[in-house]
Design an enzyme around this catalytic site. Structure first.
Site, PDB file in Angstrom:
ATOM      1  N   ASP A  36      41.247  68.980  68.296  1.00  0.00           N
ATOM      2  CA  ASP A  36      41.554  69.710  67.070  1.00  0.00           C
ATOM      3  C   ASP A  36      40.474  69.425  66.034  1.00  0.00           C
ATOM      4  O   ASP A  36      40.152  68.270  65.771  1.00  0.00           O
ATOM      5  CB  ASP A  36      42.916  69.301  66.512  1.00  0.00           C
ATOM      6  N   ASP A  61      35.082  36.580  42.164  1.00  0.00           N
ATOM      7  CA  ASP A  61      34.438  35.798  43.234  1.00  0.00           C
ATOM      8  C   ASP A  61      33.684  34.628  42.611  1.00  0.00           C
ATOM      9  O   ASP A  61      33.533  34.548  41.377  1.00  0.00           O
ATOM     10  CB  ASP A  61      33.494  36.693  44.055  1.00  0.00           C
ATOM     11  N   GLY A  80      34.917  33.195  39.302  1.00  0.00           N
ATOM     12  CA  GLY A  80      36.035  32.255  39.384  1.00  0.00           C
ATOM     13  C   GLY A  80      36.355  31.899  40.818  1.00  0.00           C
ATOM     14  O   GLY A  80      35.815  32.499  41.758  1.00  0.00           O
ATOM     15  N   ASP A  81      37.246  30.908  40.948  1.00  0.00           N
ATOM     16  CA  ASP A  81      37.668  30.435  42.268  1.00  0.00           C
ATOM     17  C   ASP A  81      39.134  30.809  42.432  1.00  0.00           C
ATOM     18  O   ASP A  81      39.975  30.364  41.648  1.00  0.00           O
ATOM     19  CB  ASP A  81      37.472  28.908  42.312  1.00  0.00           C
ATOM     20  N   PHE A  82      39.438  31.639  43.428  1.00  0.00           N
ATOM     21  CA  PHE A  82      40.818  32.122  43.520  1.00  0.00           C
ATOM     22  C   PHE A  82      41.832  31.037  43.891  1.00  0.00           C
ATOM     23  O   PHE A  82      43.023  31.256  43.822  1.00  0.00           O
ATOM     24  CB  PHE A  82      40.960  33.387  44.374  1.00  0.00           C
TER      25      PHE A  82
END
Ligand code: TTP
Length: 613
Positions: free
Chosen positions: A88, A476, A502-504
């Protein structure tokens, strides 16, 4: 290359093309396939809104076309053909699916929409293998799709109407035929031309090779006659009785793949012999590392860049330019040709489209840096797989010669060059699947998103392109953010994306309606995964979303093979792993998320969306 062995395998089979399209008949007969045409009576009226992507719709329609013919022929003859092929073709523009126009006014509306813009042509293909035993019919469906991007030039009203009056648009998706007069409307095409005309011949041959030459242990899933909802929900997965989620549920009867020899082993009377279970599959497995290493080496020597810049080149020229031995270079080039990465002609070696798209060091979808990461990091870690399995620990000391606590840092952030290589690797890998992931669900209800560990923004920019009302923050590490600027695109989507360092695991997460974890959870051991999900859960408002982008394992954990190998890699590198949908469901539920849905995108990453309760 793959054509001849594949076609030979099909010579003794009854092949049916379930299509009235003269273009499909022509493409397949030119390729040397012998088949009978039985047009499908399936009404092409599936609800488009129930499919997360246009290609999911095209694949399902192709499948239903083929199944209708297989069942009808079985009822009529009590003998179905061996193989039924359905296809299709649709045109997709800005989320809209265009099929064949119903009349000239409809053709006008389609063509004027396409004027001056780029659209996608998707052809979904279903290959249904039939076996009738004891009056019953067993159907085994393999599906795939191909996408070709087509750009139209600006069409004047006069040209538009003249074209419509030619009568050409009426039996063609999107209202044009690229192979005839419609070719004049097309400014550029990216991808397989045959796919636009109605049949992706190249992918089809590769699929056949995968199915028939030789049989592989990781054979595709088998489907009974029921249809596949494109979105897996945990509730649906859990429906099946006596089977784990996913078996007999949303994806039909997904029986275990049969490795050659397994079916014989079950039959007590027939002892496996070298004739009935040839060693081909084992020999191929033995050669797996050679294939990887040949690819790594060619990339390391930047052979594909050289052939792009100066090709076609002879063995002697390549050897001289890279300062290598002629004998060794010739063998490496030939292996690359055998692997479908290079074309070898009298004029010399040149890149195939596969190499051009993915193996150049600076291509848009380059996987070159990813390959180099595998060469430099995964390869030494995999050399100690037995230790990793035995001891259940990451083999940093053995693989890297250091006992660093944080070997992620050790591997990827050692110096700026390594960091950029890692970022480029992640960028290419994410970009390949970004559009599939961004369109897997309708995310237009969200106005702000935060991609945790979003690195270069490859997914964020694609989301911004797909959802002009969405603002995306990338959160990040500062050392990543400082170099993310090198990956910024030039389009207007760049204005929708911002970066926050930043640091999660430690810092406050930016506020957002939708949090995204793309290839993050698979990097961390379970305790860290819980820690991160709990932090997101605390930041996410009720009704907010969490989008996970990972490779989904099937519930029996024996498929798909790329996800299994990825999981093994994560174990070796980080004592981490990939998960199945039910495992994500349990994780997400434990952290206050419900309504867990998944889309298997068919690309190198799948998508799971959940809502904060
Ligand atoms: C975009 C485009 C489509 N097409 C054709 C291919 C398909 O035949 C058609 C799309 O309709 P389909 O519904 O895919 O196929 P069909 O109705 O022709 O045949 P069947 O359903 O029996 O398989 O449009 C072209 O020929 N050229 C083009 O450039």
């Amino acid at each position: 290359m793959v054509l001849y062995p594949v076609m030979r395998k099909l010579l003794d089979k009854r092949v049916v093309l379930a299509s009235a399209s003269p273009r499909r008949q022509e493409i397949l007969s030119h390729a040397g396939l012998r088949f009978t045409v039985v047009p499908s009576k399936f009404k092409e009226n599936l609800s488009k809104a129930s499919f997360p992507t246009p290609y999911a719709y095209a694949m399902e329609t192709a499948k239903q076309k083929a199944l209708e013919v297989a069942r009808r022929m079985h009822q009529k003859d009590l003998r179905a053909p061996d193989i039924v092929i359905g296809a299709d073709t649709i045109v997709a523009l800005e989320g809209l699916i265009l099929e064949k126009p119903v009349d000239k006014t409809d053709a006008y509306s389609m063509l004027s929409r396409l004027s001056g813009k780029e659209h996608s042509v998707f052809t979904g293909v279903a290959i249904v293998q039939c076996s009738s035993q004891g009056g019953g019919l067993d159907l085994d469906v393999s599906e795939f799709y191909e996408e070709t991007r087509v750009r139209f030039s600006q069409l004047s009203e006069e040209l538009l109407w003249e074209y419509i009056h030619s009568g050409e648009p009426l039996d063609k998706a999107g209202g044009y035929g690229i192979q005839a007069l419609g070719g004049m409307l097309v400014e550029a095409i990216h991808g397989d031309f045959h796919n636009v005309v109605g049949f992706p011949l190249n992918r089809f041959c590769k699929k056949l090779a995968e199915l028939y030459h030789p049989p592989r242990p990781e054979d595709r899933p088998r489907e009974k006659q029921d249809s596949i909802p494109a979105v897996d929900t945990f509730d649906r997965l859990g429906d099946s009785k006596g089977a784990g989620p996913g078996q007999g549920g949303a994806r039909g009867d997904r029986r275990r793949p049969q490795a050659p020899g397994r079916e014989h082993a079950k039959d007590a009377d027939s002892k496996p012999s070298v004739e009935s279970v040839p060693p081909t599959a084992v020999l191929e497995l033995i050669d797996g590392y050679k294939v990887s290493k040949a690819l790594f080496t060619a990339c390391k020597m930047k052979l594909f860049d050289l052939l792009r810049d100066e090709g076609p080149l002879s063995t002697a020229d390549v050897a001289r330019k890279i300062g290598a031995s002629e004998g060794g270079t010739g063998q490496l080039l030939d292996v690359c040709a055998g692997l479908g990465l290079l074309d070898k002609t009298e004029g010399g070696y040149s890149n195939t489209p596969l190499a051009t798209l993915y193996l150049l060091s600076d291509g848009e979808y380059s996987l070159h840096s990813l390959i180099m990461i595998h060469e430099e990091f995964s390869w030494p870690f995999f050399s100690y797989l037995d230790f990793a399995v035995r001891e259940g620990t990451v083999q940093t000391q053995r693989a890297l010669g250091t006992a660093g606590e944080d070997h992620y840092q050790e591997c990827f952030y050692k110096n700026r060059e390594k960091k950029l290589q890692f970022m480029r690797a992640m960028h290419g890998h994410t970009k390949v699947a970004a559009r599939h992931v961004a369109t897997a669900f309708d995310l237009s209800g969200f106005t702000s998103a935060c991609d945790l560990g979003g690195s270069t923004g490859a997914l964020a920019y694609e989301l911004a392109r797909q959802y002009p009302g969405l603002k995306v923050t990338i959160f990040d590490l500062p050392e990543v953010i400082e170099d993310a600027v090198f990956f910024k695109p030039h389009g207007p989507e760049a204005g929708q994306v911002s970066f926050v360092p930043g640091d999660f695991f430690r810092d406050t997460l930016p506020e957002a309606d939708l949090y995204i974890l793309s290839k993050i959870l698979h990097n961390w051991p379970d305790d860290k995964v819980h820690q991160l999900l709990s932090r997101i859960s605390r930041s996410c408002k009720p009704g907010g979303g969490l989008l996970l982008v990972e490779m989904l394992l099937d519930e029996d954990k024996c498929r798909p093979l790329p996800a299994l190998l990825k999981s093994l890699t994560m174990m070796v590198l980080f004592q981490a792993r990939e998960r199945s949908l039910s495992e994500y469901h349990i994780l997400l539920q434990a952290h206050g998320f419900t309504d867990v849905r998944a889309v298997r995108t068919g690309s190198i990453a799948d998508a799971v969306l959940a809502t904060r309760a």
